[in-house]
Write a protein that holds these residues in place. Structure first.
Motif, PDB file in Angstrom:
ATOM      1  N   MET A  18      -4.991   2.124  28.075  1.00 53.65           N
ATOM      2  CA  MET A  18      -5.108   3.417  28.772  1.00 53.65           C
ATOM      3  C   MET A  18      -4.576   3.257  30.146  1.00 53.65           C
ATOM      4  N   ALA A  19      -3.859   4.326  30.530  1.00 51.94           N
ATOM      5  CA  ALA A  19      -3.195   4.227  32.228  1.00 51.94           C
ATOM      6  C   ALA A  19      -3.875   5.654  32.643  1.00 51.94           C
ATOM      7  N   THR A  20      -3.582   5.607  34.110  1.00 47.18           N
ATOM      8  CA  THR A  20      -4.110   6.805  34.818  1.00 47.18           C
ATOM      9  C   THR A  20      -2.685   6.948  35.893  1.00 47.18           C
ATOM     10  N   PHE A  21      -2.479   8.186  36.094  1.00 49.95           N
ATOM     11  CA  PHE A  21      -1.884   8.446  37.236  1.00 49.95           C
ATOM     12  C   PHE A  21      -2.844   8.601  38.529  1.00 49.95           C
ATOM     13  N   PRO A  22      -2.132   8.608  39.791  1.00 51.00           N
ATOM     14  CA  PRO A  22      -3.009   8.765  40.894  1.00 51.00           C
ATOM     15  C   PRO A  22      -4.197  10.062  40.853  1.00 51.00           C
ATOM     16  N   ASP A  23      -3.641  11.078  40.189  1.00 53.39           N
ATOM     17  CA  ASP A  23      -4.452  12.119  40.077  1.00 53.39           C
ATOM     18  C   ASP A  23      -5.390  12.247  39.151  1.00 53.39           C
ATOM     19  N   GLY A  24      -5.342  11.153  38.444  1.00 51.63           N
ATOM     20  CA  GLY A  24      -6.584  10.865  37.185  1.00 51.63           C
ATOM     21  C   GLY A  24      -6.418  11.450  35.853  1.00 51.63           C
ATOM     22  N   SER A  25      -4.932  11.894  35.904  1.00 53.03           N
ATOM     23  CA  SER A  25      -4.443  12.080  34.411  1.00 53.03           C
ATOM     24  C   SER A  25      -4.564  10.972  33.894  1.00 53.03           C
ATOM     25  N   ALA A  26      -4.418  10.918  32.594  1.00 55.70           N
ATOM     26  CA  ALA A  26      -4.699   9.514  31.747  1.00 55.70           C
ATOM     27  C   ALA A  26      -3.808   9.628  30.527  1.00 55.70           C
ATOM     28  N   ILE A  28      -1.275   7.909  27.673  1.00 48.62           N
ATOM     29  CA  ILE A  28      -1.544   6.583  26.851  1.00 48.62           C
ATOM     30  C   ILE A  28      -0.891   5.381  27.371  1.00 48.62           C
ATOM     31  N   CYS A  29       0.218   5.602  28.077  1.00 46.84           N
ATOM     32  CA  CYS A  29       0.835   4.457  28.820  1.00 46.84           C
ATOM     33  C   CYS A  29       1.756   5.070  29.821  1.00 46.84           C
ATOM     34  N   CYS A  30       2.215   4.195  30.861  1.00 46.07           N
ATOM     35  CA  CYS A  30       3.047   4.794  31.856  1.00 46.07           C
ATOM     36  C   CYS A  30       4.243   5.411  31.458  1.00 46.07           C
ATOM     37  N   MET A  31       4.720   5.116  30.240  1.00 47.71           N
ATOM     38  CA  MET A  31       5.950   5.737  29.703  1.00 47.71           C
ATOM     39  C   MET A  31       5.781   7.177  29.095  1.00 47.71           C
ATOM     40  N   GLU A  67       4.768   8.960  11.577  1.00 45.91           N
ATOM     41  CA  GLU A  67       5.393   9.858  12.311  1.00 45.91           C
ATOM     42  C   GLU A  67       5.479   9.632  14.021  1.00 45.91           C
ATOM     43  N   LYS A  68       6.285  10.541  14.649  1.00 46.26           N
ATOM     44  CA  LYS A  68       6.737  10.184  15.782  1.00 46.26           C
ATOM     45  C   LYS A  68       5.968  10.831  16.799  1.00 46.26           C
ATOM     46  N   PRO A  69       4.934  10.647  17.616  1.00 43.52           N
ATOM     47  CA  PRO A  69       4.274  11.535  18.486  1.00 43.52           C
ATOM     48  C   PRO A  69       5.016  12.047  19.588  1.00 43.52           C
ATOM     49  N   ALA A  70       4.965  13.273  19.953  1.00 46.20           N
ATOM     50  CA  ALA A  70       5.893  13.878  21.138  1.00 46.20           C
ATOM     51  C   ALA A  70       5.734  13.083  22.310  1.00 46.20           C
ATOM     52  N   THR A  71       4.421  12.665  22.815  1.00 45.37           N
ATOM     53  CA  THR A  71       4.442  12.021  23.936  1.00 45.37           C
ATOM     54  C   THR A  71       4.975  10.647  24.033  1.00 45.37           C
ATOM     55  N   CYS A  72       5.692  10.206  23.132  1.00 47.05           N
ATOM     56  CA  CYS A  72       5.940   8.754  22.704  1.00 47.05           C
ATOM     57  C   CYS A  72       7.586   8.962  22.703  1.00 47.05           C
ATOM     58  N   SER A  73       8.282  10.187  23.089  1.00 46.91           N
ATOM     59  CA  SER A  73       9.600  10.474  22.750  1.00 46.91           C
ATOM     60  C   SER A  73      10.626   9.513  23.585  1.00 46.91           C
ATOM     61  N   PHE A  74      10.232   8.703  24.935  1.00 43.73           N
ATOM     62  CA  PHE A  74      10.967   8.302  25.600  1.00 43.73           C
ATOM     63  C   PHE A  74      11.327   6.749  24.961  1.00 43.73           C
ATOM     64  N   THR A  81      19.394   4.757  20.370  1.00 48.09           N
ATOM     65  CA  THR A  81      20.655   4.330  20.979  1.00 48.09           C
ATOM     66  C   THR A  81      20.578   2.785  21.079  1.00 48.09           C
ATOM     67  N   GLY A  82      19.888   2.079  20.380  1.00 50.70           N
ATOM     68  CA  GLY A  82      19.962   0.726  20.006  1.00 50.70           C
ATOM     69  C   GLY A  82      19.089  -0.289  20.996  1.00 50.70           C
ATOM     70  N   GLY A  83      18.493   0.448  21.824  1.00 48.47           N
ATOM     71  CA  GLY A  83      17.816  -0.113  23.145  1.00 48.47           C
ATOM     72  C   GLY A  83      16.421  -0.956  22.534  1.00 48.47           C
ATOM     73  N   THR A  84      15.860  -1.729  23.291  1.00 47.40           N
ATOM     74  CA  THR A  84      14.735  -2.462  23.011  1.00 47.40           C
ATOM     75  C   THR A  84      13.724  -1.583  23.833  1.00 47.40           C
ATOM     76  N   SER A  85      12.773  -0.863  23.423  1.00 47.03           N
ATOM     77  CA  SER A  85      11.838  -0.022  23.998  1.00 47.03           C
ATOM     78  C   SER A  85      10.500  -0.668  24.336  1.00 47.03           C
ATOM     79  N   TYR A  86       9.758  -0.037  25.105  1.00 41.14           N
ATOM     80  CA  TYR A  86       8.531  -0.659  25.833  1.00 41.14           C
ATOM     81  C   TYR A  86       7.872  -0.578  24.574  1.00 41.14           C
ATOM     82  N   ARG A  87       7.602   0.441  23.762  1.00 41.43           N
ATOM     83  CA  ARG A  87       6.829   0.448  22.314  1.00 41.43           C
ATOM     84  C   ARG A  87       7.101  -1.257  21.631  1.00 41.43           C
TER      85      ARG A  87
END
Length: 435
Positions: A18-26, A28-31, A67-74, A81-87
């Motif tokens: 799990m991750a957080t941003f400074p405002d406490g929002s959490a 799934i990951c930084c991406m 299926e592909k979760p919308a939050t993981c679209s990055f 596009t042929g890249g190696t993703s964070y996932r």
């Protein structure tokens, strides 16, 4: 795709991280894209509640269905596009670290609605926004020192009243800023839950704000040591290098590995302007302390943020790093004769992106940087530098140039700085000649 994983869209992170941003929002990951920042937030929920929030559960259920979760679209867009993703990288890393069998065992405990046992292996915490600097590319959401300046800039700025523009940015940042949202990490329940669940934690990323300026951070480190779980944990810090704490350095000896990423963008007066009000002599002194006094389990890198104001000075910055003759900072045991300065380029705010520069300045920078790359390629490499030059030349954002000039003029009214003196060489080659 890794063979044997639950589905073609699977990512291990919703099960172990799990991750957080400074405002406490959490997220799934930084991406993660567009997480529900208000609903899934450390100001409202506990760690176990966040891990089993509808947001996290929905992602798990979708992934198990292929299926592909919308939050993981990055990540999925990068893969298209042929890249190696964070996932993809995270799946590979954690299968190697835990074994595929263990990963599948963790996933097997998922209930039909996506609920899992609360058992973190990895965390990425931005512990609020308490900071001692107000870097020019930063904002109130990441630095408490920025709040007053941002309020004034929202009133002073006249240019960029459009999407992505300077005036719009300053107005929106202060409009949505609520100081109370940035105190979540001070709650005893947060520290207690994390320490009690630390038996399986292997990775921790800690940032802020400035983590070494946040006293609660050191208390968390002490409690992890007292709990006897620190020896399994790798910690990575993002720090501005202005603070050296010997007690903290001594505590790090109890961890498996500690990595320090020093946020340093240039040298002497240029870095002071970019990361105001840091004193470069103090940062230099501290870096040498870290370099010589830290235990062998501490790795150290410089992580530079490249803007249109720093790119021209990169060769001088690299020479300064080389002249320091660091034993460990930027240099690794597997290649002790060749150093690497890590880097990233600013895309937001857009008026600080290198593509904003006028053509004649781009031409001068290109010549200077290519000559530098050829000279230093075997000794000290500034990572991605050639790609930054290519990116700078590939697009034209010069319509933002008046916003950059107004921004610097306004900053100099709020701070005892002088951009005309600090960036004289850039001005001499025509930075604002056409405005």
């Amino acid at each position: 795709m890794n063979k044997g994983i639950p589905s073609k869209t699977f990512c291990v992170l919703p099960w172990i991280h799990m991750a957080t941003f400074p405002d406490g929002s959490a997220p799934i990951c930084c991406m993660a894209t567009n997480p529900p920042r208000q609903e899934v937030n450390m100001n409202k929920l506990t760690l176990p509640q966040i891990v089993n929030s509808e947001y996290y559960k929905e992602a798990r259920v979708k992934m198990l269905k292929g299926e592909k979760p919308a939050t993981c679209s990055f990540c999925f867009k990068e893969e298209e596009t042929g890249g190696t993703s964070y996932r993809m990288n995270q799946n590979k890393e954690w299968i190697e670290k835990l074994t595929l069998e263990t990963v599948n065992d963790i996933v097997s405990k998922t209930e039909e609605d996506g609920t899992i046992p609360f058992d973190l292996y990895s965390v990425d915490f931005r512990l609020g926004n308490t900071c001692n600097l107000k870097c020019i590319m930063c904002q109130p959401q990441d630095s408490s020192k920025w709040v007053k300046d941002n309020e004034k800039l929202a009133e002073m700025t006249r240019m960029g009243d459009n999407v992505g523009g300077a005036k719009r940015i300053f107005q929106e940042k202060i409009k949505y800023y609520d100081r109370d949202n940035y105190e979540w990490y001070k709650k005893d329940s947060f520290t207690k839950a994390l320490v009690e669940d630390s038996h399986n934690i292997r990775n921790m990323i800690i940032a802020g704000g400035e983590p070494f300026y946040i006293k609660e951070h050191k208390e968390l480190i002490k409690k992890l040591v007292e709990a006897g779980t620190s020896h399994n944990i790798d910690i990575a810090y993002h720090t501005n290098g202005t603070i050296y704490d010997q007690e903290l350095v001594d505590l790090w000896e109890n961890f498996k590995q500690v990595t320090l990423y020093f946020s340093l963008d240039s040298y002497k007066p240029v870095n002071r302007y970019l990361r105001y009000p840091s004193y470069f002599d103090l940062v230099e002194k501290n870096l040498h302390k870290f370099d010589t006094l830290c235990s062998p389990n501490v790795r150290m890198d410089i992580l530079a943020t490249t803007t249109n104001l720093s790119l021209w000075y990169t060769p001088e910055f690299v020479k300064w790093v080389q002249d320091q003759q660091f034993l460990r900072i930027t240099y690794k045991n597997d290649d002790p004769m060749r150093g690497y300065i890590m880097s990233g380029v600013v895309h937001y705010p857009e008026f600080l992106n290198p593509a904003v520069l006028p053509k004649k300045v781009k031409k001068a920078i290109t010549f200077k940087i290519l000559k530098h790359i050829d000279e230093y390629k075997d000794t000290l490499v500034f990572d991605n530098l050639k790609s930054y030059v290519d990116m700078m030349n590939a697009s034209d954002l010069s319509f933002r140039l008046p916003e950059l000039k107004e921004y610097l003029e306004n900053l100099d009214k709020l701070r005892p700085t002088d951009y005309k003196d600090t960036f004289k060489e850039l001005l001499d080659i025509g930075l604002f000649d056409d405005i």
